[in-house]
Write an enzyme that holds these catalytic residues in place. Structure first.
Site, PDB file in Angstrom:
ATOM      1  N   CYS A 126     -14.233   2.428 -28.466  1.00 35.85           N
ATOM      2  CA  CYS A 126     -15.543   3.072 -28.555  1.00 35.85           C
ATOM      3  C   CYS A 126     -16.176   3.226 -27.176  1.00 35.85           C
ATOM      4  O   CYS A 126     -17.166   2.562 -26.851  1.00 35.85           O
ATOM      5  CB  CYS A 126     -16.447   2.262 -29.473  1.00 35.85           C
ATOM      6  SG  CYS A 126     -15.699   2.080 -31.080  1.00 35.85           S
TER       7      CYS A 126
ATOM      8  N   GLY B  81       0.755  -1.242   0.000  1.00 39.15           N
ATOM      9  CA  GLY B  81       0.000   0.000   0.000  1.00 39.15           C
ATOM     10  C   GLY B  81       0.782   1.286   0.000  1.00 39.15           C
ATOM     11  O   GLY B  81       0.200   2.364  -0.187  1.00 39.15           O
TER      12      GLY B  81
ATOM     13  N   ARG C  23      -6.133   2.409 -15.749  1.00 41.87           N
ATOM     14  CA  ARG C  23      -6.090   3.199 -14.503  1.00 41.87           C
ATOM     15  C   ARG C  23      -6.767   4.574 -14.606  1.00 41.87           C
ATOM     16  O   ARG C  23      -7.507   4.942 -13.692  1.00 41.87           O
ATOM     17  CB  ARG C  23      -4.645   3.352 -14.003  1.00 41.87           C
ATOM     18  CG  ARG C  23      -4.078   2.073 -13.374  1.00 41.87           C
ATOM     19  CD  ARG C  23      -2.670   2.256 -12.799  1.00 41.87           C
ATOM     20  NE  ARG C  23      -2.430   3.580 -12.284  1.00 41.87           N
ATOM     21  CZ  ARG C  23      -2.883   4.059 -11.123  1.00 41.87           C
ATOM     22  NH1 ARG C  23      -3.580   3.294 -10.319  1.00 41.87           N
ATOM     23  NH2 ARG C  23      -2.640   5.295 -10.764  1.00 41.87           N
TER      24      ARG C  23
ATOM     25  N   GLU D  88       4.039  -6.625   1.837  1.00 42.04           N
ATOM     26  CA  GLU D  88       3.594  -7.056   0.500  1.00 42.04           C
ATOM     27  C   GLU D  88       3.484  -5.870  -0.450  1.00 42.04           C
ATOM     28  O   GLU D  88       2.396  -5.537  -0.916  1.00 42.04           O
ATOM     29  CB  GLU D  88       2.198  -7.691   0.607  1.00 42.04           C
ATOM     30  CG  GLU D  88       2.059  -8.840   1.561  1.00 42.04           C
ATOM     31  CD  GLU D  88       0.585  -9.186   1.839  1.00 42.04           C
ATOM     32  OE1 GLU D  88      -0.300  -8.351   1.571  1.00 42.04           O
ATOM     33  OE2 GLU D  88       0.348 -10.294   2.325  1.00 42.04           O
TER      34      GLU D  88
ATOM     35  N   GLY E 115       3.508  -3.732  -3.849  1.00 40.81           N
ATOM     36  CA  GLY E 115       3.356  -3.955  -5.286  1.00 40.81           C
ATOM     37  C   GLY E 115       3.778  -2.698  -6.018  1.00 40.81           C
ATOM     38  O   GLY E 115       4.884  -2.586  -6.539  1.00 40.81           O
TER      39      GLY E 115
HETATM   40  C1  LIG Z   1      -2.998  -5.317  -3.807  1.00 43.19           C
HETATM   41  C2  LIG Z   1      -2.444  -5.885  -2.558  1.00 43.19           C
HETATM   42  C3  LIG Z   1      -1.145  -5.572  -2.160  1.00 43.19           C
HETATM   43  C4  LIG Z   1      -0.257  -4.598  -2.904  1.00 43.19           C
HETATM   44  O1  LIG Z   1      -0.728  -3.287  -2.840  1.00 43.19           O
HETATM   45  P1  LIG Z   1       0.188  -2.085  -3.364  1.00 43.19           P
HETATM   46  O2  LIG Z   1      -0.602  -0.878  -3.101  1.00 43.19           O
HETATM   47  O3  LIG Z   1       0.416  -2.304  -4.816  1.00 43.19           O
HETATM   48  O4  LIG Z   1       1.455  -2.111  -2.590  1.00 43.19           O
HETATM   49  C5  LIG Z   1      -0.660  -6.186  -1.025  1.00 43.19           C
HETATM   50  N1  LIG Z   1      -1.410  -7.062  -0.296  1.00 43.19           N
HETATM   51  C6  LIG Z   1      -2.660  -7.373  -0.655  1.00 43.19           C
HETATM   52  C7  LIG Z   1      -3.432  -8.325   0.166  1.00 43.19           C
HETATM   53  C8  LIG Z   1      -3.224  -6.800  -1.788  1.00 43.19           C
HETATM   54  O5  LIG Z   1      -4.485  -7.094  -2.132  1.00 43.19           O
END
Ligand SMILES: *Cc1c(COP(=O)(O)O)cnc(C)c1O
Length: 421
Positions: free
Chosen positions: A344, A239, A312, A273, A275
């Site tokens: 479209c 996050g 996005r 975690e 991303g």
């Molecule tokens: C999407 C997600 C993430 C990654 O979120 P980011 O904002 O991309 O860092 C991590 N853990 C869980 C459970 C997610 O669903």
């Protein structure tokens, strides 16, 4: 910081001119930088070394095998939300024990596959999921290591569609009932309840929601331990936000400091975690101008990428910078334009009010900060070919997902027997 920069008015990805890639690969395509992926990983890893946290890359942000492998070779594990992502993580070289299986609706089939390969942890989000997992693990005669994903009822102050940690969201187990459920999990056959997980949303630009959520998790941990339950692991989710335009997200060092402060004295193994943080600014989307269309009230730059390649802006109102791959002289006049695709749908907008010079057909534009939730969310809508992906390393580049042929696209469908004569 990233490794996309202008040299003599030409956009480069590391030591490769983006226009050279376009000439070889055609447009549109995503272009990722190995040096940027590496840098982002290392800045985070260095910050987290102080708390000994493990990084499980959230594969859904960018699930290309070459991207996952680049991060795996730096030491990342994976956070996956489907069997497909689990298979990708393993194919990219991540050991199953370094994979966390998250997600609000895992099927029995997915659980069974994950148990068969020995996935390291299931983040469980409901009582019924816990029971199902216990049954599937019992049938296999193996144990499932479980963390309960709690919903801490914290507002992440981010876009509604990427906020996940409030009571009225579908994610996680209400933190108030977690103690009862954790005790229950500890008694279920073939379940080893070892931890708590939390993930409150994406693109957070303040540490306060993290602090609030982690504090609630720490309180819960002490409460569970006082009741004689084992809590060895905390999974603090992803996050952390990135800079798309003017956002000033917290530095990973400060994020790590919040983890240190909120988990002090707990003596737990910590996982995060991330991303977007790892891949978002490590990618651009390169697209060619089809035409510069000026109507009575507005200027539209119509390009060969569209919402099916990059959703996005449509889905989250995301605001990405757009720049010409070749810049003109400093005196070039810029005019506002909406950069739109050929699909479209009125919602097919890649950027609103971008200041751009006059453009001719085939001029190249780069949409910045497109490495996360870009290619991974692409589709074939309007029967457009799935977008190509390219990875750059130093002065080399490689097509890591070729654009398929139209024959390949059409061959996905099958004709029923009664329509064949
Ligand atoms: C999407 C997600 C993430 C990654 O979120 P980011 O904002 O991309 O860092 C991590 N853990 C869980 C459970 C997610 O669903």
């Amino acid at each position: 910081m990233n490794h996309f920069e202008y040299r003599n008015g030409q956009l480069f990805a590391e030591d490769v001119a983006v226009s050279d890639i376009a000439a070889a690969v055609g447009t549109p395509f995503y272009c990722y930088s190995t040096a940027t992926l590496t840098r982002h990983y290392q800045v985070l890893a260095n910050a987290l070394a102080t708390v000994g946290a493990r990084i499980c890359y959230a594969v859904k942000a960018n699930s290309n095998l070459a991207v996952i492998r680049t991060l795996a070779q730096l030491g990342a594990g994976a956070d996956v939300v489907s069997e497909g992502e689990l298979r990708r993580a393993i194919a990219a070289g991540i050991a199953p024990e370094n994979v966390v299986f998250s997600g609000v609706g895992k099927t029995r089939g997915e659980m069974d596959y994950a148990l068969s390969v020995g996935v390291g942890q299931f983040n469980v989000e409901s009582e019924s999921e816990l029971e199902t997992l216990s049954q599937v693990a019992s049938a296999r005669g193996v144990d499932a290591v479980v963390a309960l994903r709690v919903n801490p009822d914290v507002d992440a102050n981010t876009h509604d569609k990427i906020s996940t940690g409030r009571k009225d969201h579908k994610f996680g187990i209400d933190i108030d009932i977690a103690p009862v459920l954790y005790a229950r999990a500890s008694r279920l056959p073939h379940i080893r309840a070892l931890g708590i997980a939390v993930h409150i949303g994406s693109q957070l630009t303040s540490l306060d929601p993290f602090r609030a959520a982690f504090n609630r998790v720490a309180v819960l941990t002490r409460e569970l331990r006082a009741a004689g339950l084992t809590v060895e692991r905390l999974d603090l989710g992803g996050g952390l936000g990135i800079t798309y335009r003017d956002e000033v997200p917290p530095h990973p060092d400060d994020y790590a400091a919040v983890i240190a402060e909120t988990t002090a004295g707990l003596n737990v193994d910590i996982t995060v975690e991330p991303g977007r943080l790892l891949v978002g600014n490590a990618g651009i989307l390169v697209t060619a101008v089809i035409l510069d269309k000026i109507t009575a009230t507005k200027r539209f730059v119509i390009v060969d990428a569209a919402m099916n390649d990059f959703i996005r802006p449509t889905l989250y109102n995301a605001d990405h910078r757009v720049t010409p791959v070749r810049t003109g002289p400093a005196a070039t006049v810029l005019n506002k334009a909406d950069v739109v695709g050929p699909v479209c749908e009125t919602g097919d907008v890649l950027a609103r009010n971008a200041a751009l010079p006059d453009l001719s057909p085939n001029d190249l534009l780069a949409i910045e900060s497109a490495g996360a939730y870009g290619a991974a969310m692409s589709s074939n809508y309007n029967s457009r070919l799935l977008i190509a992906e390219v990875l750059v390393k130093d002065d080399k580049f490689c097509v890591i997902r070729p654009r398929p042929s139209y024959d390949a696209l059409l061959s996905l469908d099958q004709m029923p027997e009664w329509l064949t004569h």
